[in-house]
Design a protein around this motif. Structure first.
Motif, mmCIF file in Angstrom:
data_model
loop_
_atom_site.group_PDB
_atom_site.id
_atom_site.type_symbol
_atom_site.label_atom_id
_atom_site.label_comp_id
_atom_site.label_asym_id
_atom_site.label_seq_id
_atom_site.Cartn_x
_atom_site.Cartn_y
_atom_site.Cartn_z
ATOM 1 N N ALA C 13 0.837 -1.209 0.000
ATOM 2 C CA ALA C 13 0.000 0.000 0.000
ATOM 3 C C ALA C 13 0.867 1.252 0.000
ATOM 4 C CB ALA C 13 -0.926 -0.003 1.209
ATOM 5 N N ALA C 14 1.926 1.236 0.811
ATOM 6 C CA ALA C 14 2.808 2.407 0.877
ATOM 7 C C ALA C 14 3.452 2.657 -0.485
ATOM 8 C CB ALA C 14 3.877 2.203 1.947
ATOM 9 N N GLY C 17 0.948 3.964 -2.928
ATOM 10 C CA GLY C 17 0.653 5.368 -2.657
ATOM 11 C C GLY C 17 1.715 6.273 -3.253
ATOM 12 N N VAL C 18 2.970 5.901 -3.037
ATOM 13 C CA VAL C 18 4.069 6.723 -3.550
ATOM 14 C C VAL C 18 4.028 6.760 -5.075
ATOM 15 C CG1 VAL C 18 6.573 6.861 -3.754
ATOM 16 C CG2 VAL C 18 5.535 6.321 -1.559
ATOM 17 N N ALA C 158 7.177 14.496 -5.278
ATOM 18 C CA ALA C 158 6.642 13.867 -4.067
ATOM 19 C C ALA C 158 5.535 14.671 -3.400
ATOM 20 C CB ALA C 158 7.768 13.617 -3.077
ATOM 21 N N LYS C 159 5.538 15.983 -3.582
ATOM 22 C CA LYS C 159 4.538 16.783 -2.882
ATOM 23 C C LYS C 159 3.252 16.848 -3.676
ATOM 24 C CE LYS C 159 7.007 19.768 0.219
ATOM 25 N NZ LYS C 159 8.121 20.695 0.025
#
Lengths: 466, 79, 351
Positions: C13-14, C17-18, C158-159
């Motif tokens: 999941a992590a 998400g990334v 990333a933001k």
């Protein structure tokens, strides 16, 4: 590097966990300690490389003194080494944390204004100082044997707790460094779950919700209405709890993932029905330090210990605990306030009159809120402004300090429901069994926290207006 | 064992101000009223004087049940 | 469920998400920093980065417009026409502040071999504060900030910036804030807004809340900010003098709503000190341009055709009289201040 950053939980932490498992599987005890030490120093340096020498200096000093304590027989010589050690630790803390505060206040009284160098507060100094004082006392009383330099340095600088606790004892950590038992998959899963809960508390609840309300409230301290005053105080009270207990959860979770068990630091403090009870549930490792290493020796030195004298000692110990939090009068007042509340609590107990729980809980929580307003305020005027608004001195009407007042009450209620009603993370960890429900909950919390962490805000007036 | 418990009994009654108190090895701060942090210090001080032993600070927080207390005292008195 | 499966799902999941966040940022590219151009419109173009990236590949310009977002609408072709021999690039920066103008001027001096003329626009110094919420837009080009390029780009990867993504989506689906932004020249316009205003200006004025927003209480001049501003201008001036580069300084034609927010005594203080550094053209007072809201997108930004008039005024002074600007020099300071005082008194009392 903070736990709630991508570089920590997506890069640093996984790397450390994997490496630890490799070293454990191969039974490399010493290599694992070196690995812990080096990764902790890296972790420390990323945040605060300029104060690393102070941490290292403190480590060497305490390691040396612990050795001297051990090699001198029980008696005056050992006591002298112990006193020297405690003094040096306190001096180090005072110089780096309190010298400006002391100079401003004492200097102000004497009309003397020395120009002090602008010290950077060494990261974690409040925590590693306390830990090492307890360590020296334990060594002197032969509760534990002094550790070799590698073990000592690893134990003190260990990254899960160096910056914000929990405050750990040599007796509980040092033996764990020597055991190389592979952490089970279950432990790893539990640690991960606790870490995610902590991350969510810190990011979503503390930083993005209650923290914002509290910031807005405190920055408008002079113009808060009655309800807004309480909303501000309560928001900060919840922010602090979710922030601090979230960070402690993350520390405990990291510990579990590395096969170490760290002491619990919070046990649903806002469920407390008295202030004495509150301090058994709030920042437990600090409370233990205050009781065992501050209050007890002071109380033991008073003979006979009457009730009244014990109460004086209590207030003194809480005042020291207050100022430990930071170099400002507001922290001292925070400590005195809690000391006084504990004393009243003790007197009340003597009457053997039991309050109905809603009243007991409300009184306790009000003292907690008032204390934390003091804790958060940037000075007495701000604290006074917020506290007096809570008494309605700025008017009992709603002043419109917060946009969307209704939504805030809802969020506050939700936070309150979590803090008051839900089982805390330690209870969850004890009963944890991986399941689909937990998996979905953890993934959702993690993704939501990551989303909130990665949001690069953009204000409304882009290309429009100033 | 029982000898220590017997000698502890009056100390507990006096310090905790309860003449009907009966302690057993299972008694602890959780199930005895008035055994709070203040009483704990007083208990320890009196016990130290009475038995001529000294507890370490780090030991005190683990001493909140009578069974453990007796175990530790036995160890100390052997020395 | 087994523990190892639980762990695997969470790691999955992590990662998911990334990857999802990075792909959205990379594909929609709301700031334009990746240059993917899957979609024609930007959300908020990152001028500080994109303009320098373009200039690094095209170092043959000799004239540069530097300033905040207001001169961003000035067409470089117009500058080229009025200033013979000029090859102009519009290096205006959203929310630009004097310390940034200084850094970008230094970069130009080092990297643009033909540099001969800098036209610098100044705002009213109370506006020179960066909103921390716009940090991504205010991030300087890595060559100028000294940050690593990958670090800079990673930030944008990333933001997640919902506003910028939302603006990008709106602009790509016919939103009225759509900008025509030409990074080969550096200037922008809002064609759909222009059309809307030209169709019926009165309706537009009534609908644009920022016109009334400008009437906020007068904000006191921050003296620390003022001295920082003046110091930066002085350093720019001396750097350009040393390199024998011409500097033309002008104060933007402020909309009357923003003029209303200025304390006259602050104004006097500002221009009196500024003129000690260099002569300048002052468009910042009440006149037929600034008092007509139809000349503005909102209270801050004048429309491109006003930019044309500004350039013409700069070029033809003093041969042709202009009723848009006043020329401030040490010699003319006293009478010009008298003019400004009279102007403020008469227009404010009548308005």
């Amino acid at each position: 590097m903070v736990f709630n950053s991508f570089q920590f939980f997506l890069i640093f932490l996984p790397a450390v966990v994997i490496m630890n498992r490799v070293l454990c599987t191969r039974g490399r005890i010493t290599a694992r300690k070196w690995f812990f030490l080096i990764s902790s120093l890296v972790f420390y340096s990323v945040s605060s490389v300029e104060t690393l020498p102070i941490l290292l200096g403190s480590l060497f000093m305490n390691w040396y003194i612990a050795g001297r304590i051990q090699s001198s027989d029980i008696g005056p010589l050992r006591q002298r080494w112990l006193k020297l050690g405690i003094t040096l630790n306190v001096v180090l803390l005072v110089v780096f944390k309190y010298s400006h505060f002391l100079a401003d206040n004492i200097g102000g009284l004497l009309g003397w204004h020395p120009s002090l160098p602008a010290f950077v507060l060494p990261l974690g100094i409040s925590f590693f100082t306390i830990q090492q004082i307890m360590y020296l006392v334990d060594c002197a009383e032969e509760m534990i044997a002094p550790a070799p330099l590698l073990e000592h340095a690893t134990f003190i600088s260990f990254f899960p707790y160096i910056t914000a606790g929990p405050i750990v004892r040599g007796g509980s950590i040092l033996p764990q460094l020597d055991s190389i038992e592979q952490s089970s998959e279950k432990q790893l899963a539990t640690g991960l779950m606790i870490f995610i809960i902590g991350l969510f508390k810190k990011v979503a609840l503390a930083d993005q919700s209650f923290g914002r309300f509290a910031d807005e409230g405190f920055s408008a301290a002079a113009s808060l209405g009655l309800a807004e005053g309480w909303l501000t105080g309560a928001s900060y009270t919840f922010q602090l709890y979710f922030d601090f207990s979230g960070y402690s959860d993350m520390a405990l979770g990291i510990g579990l993932m590395l096969g170490l068990s760290l002491p619990e630091n919070f046990n649903s403090p806002y469920k407390a029905l008295s202030i004495i009870d509150f301090w058994k549930r709030w920042h437990i490792t600090l409370s233990n330090f205050i009781t065992t290493y501050l209050y007890t020796p002071m109380a033991r030195s008073v003979r006979p210990l009457t009730f009244g004298k014990a109460m004086l000692v209590t207030i003194l110990a809480m005042a020291i605990a207050g100022i430990w939090h930071g170099a400002a009068w507001t922290f001292l007042i925070f400590g005195l306030l809690h000391g006084l509340a504990i004393v009243i609590n003790h007197y009340w107990r003597k009457t053997k009159v039991k309050l109905p729980w809603p009243i007991a809980w409300s009184l306790t929580f009000i003292v907690v809120i008032v204390g934390f307003v003091m804790f958060r305020a940037d000075g007495w005027p701000q604290a006074y402004a917020v506290l007096s608004s809570m008494l309605g001195t700025h008017g009992i009407d709603y002043h419109g300090v917060f946009e969307q007042g209704g939504l805030r009450y809802l969020i506050l209620l939700a936070g309150a429901a979590v803090a008051f009603g839900a089982p805390n993370s330690n209870e969850l960890a004890r009963n944890f069994n991986p399941s689909w429900r937990w998996c979905v909950f953890s993934c959702a919390s993690l993704l939501l926290s990551m989303l909130m962490l990665s949001t690069g805000g953009t204000s409304g007036a882009i290309y429009r207006g100033f | 064992m029982n000898e220590i418990l017997d000698r502890l009994q009056p100390i507990f009654r006096e310090v905790l101000e309860n003449d009907d108190l009966v302690i057993t090895e299972m008694s602890s701060a959780k199930n005895i009223e008035n055994w709070d942090s203040l009483a704990h210090i007083n208990l320890v001080s009196v016990i130290e004087q009475e038995f001529k032993i000294r507890f370490a600070l780090g030991e005190l927080e683990t001493l909140n049940n009578v069974g453990d207390m007796i175990e530790l005292m036995k160890k100390k008195m052997k020395r | 469920m087994s523990s190892s499966r639980f762990i695997r799902y969470i790691i999955g999941a992590a990662l998911l998400g990334v990857v999802a966040a990075w792909s959205v940022n990379y594909i929609i590219d709301p700031f334009g920093v990746f240059g993917t151009r899957f979609f024609p419109e930007y959300g908020f173009p990152q001028e500080r980065y994109m303009k320098i990236e373009y200039l690094k590949k095209h170092p043959d310009y000799n004239t540069f417009l530097i300033g905040g977002s207001r001169p961003g609408v000035i067409k470089t072709e117009v500058v080229d026409r009025y200033f013979p021999g000029a090859k102009t690039y519009n290096l205006s920066l959203l929310d630009g502040i004097p310390s940034e103008f200084e850094k970008y001027t230094e970069w130009l001096v080092k990297n643009m071999p033909d540099l001969s003329h800098v036209i610098l626009e100044l705002d009213w110094p109370v506006g020179y504060e960066h909103d921390p919420k716009n940090a991504q837009l205010n991030e300087l080009h890595p060559d100028i900030s000294g940050r690593s390029r990958n670090d800079f780009l990673l930030d944008f990867l990333a933001k997640i910036n919902f506003r910028a993504l939302g603006e990008a989506i709106s602009n790509n689906t016919g939103g009225l804030n759509q900008m025509e932004y030409d990074f080969t020249k550096g200037y922008w316009s809002r064609p759909l807004r222009d059309k809307q205003i030209d169709t019926n200006c009165d309706v537009y004025k009534a609908s644009e809340e920022l016109f009334s927003d400008g009437k906020k209480a007068r904000k006191k001049l921050d003296t620390a900010l003022l001295s920082e501003t003046l110091a930066a201008i002085a350093r720019i001036k001396s750097l350009l003098d040393k390199k024998k580069v011409k500097l033309t300084l002008f104060l933007s034609p402020f909309n009357k709503h923003q003029l209303d927010a200025i304390e006259l005594s602050d104004y006097e203080q500002f221009v009196t000190q500024l003129v000690k550094i260099t002569d300048f053209y002052n468009f910042m007072y009440y006149n037929k341009i600034t008092m007509n809201d139809c000349n503005y997108y909102e209270a801050s930004h004048f429309r491109p055709y006003i930019g044309d008039l500004v350039v013409r005024s700069l070029a033809e002074h003093p041969n042709r009289d202009s009723d848009l600007h006043r020329y401030f020099s040490r010699e003319t300071l006293v009478p010009e201040l008298e003019f400004i005082k009279a102007n403020f008194f008469s227009e404010r009392s009548s308005g």
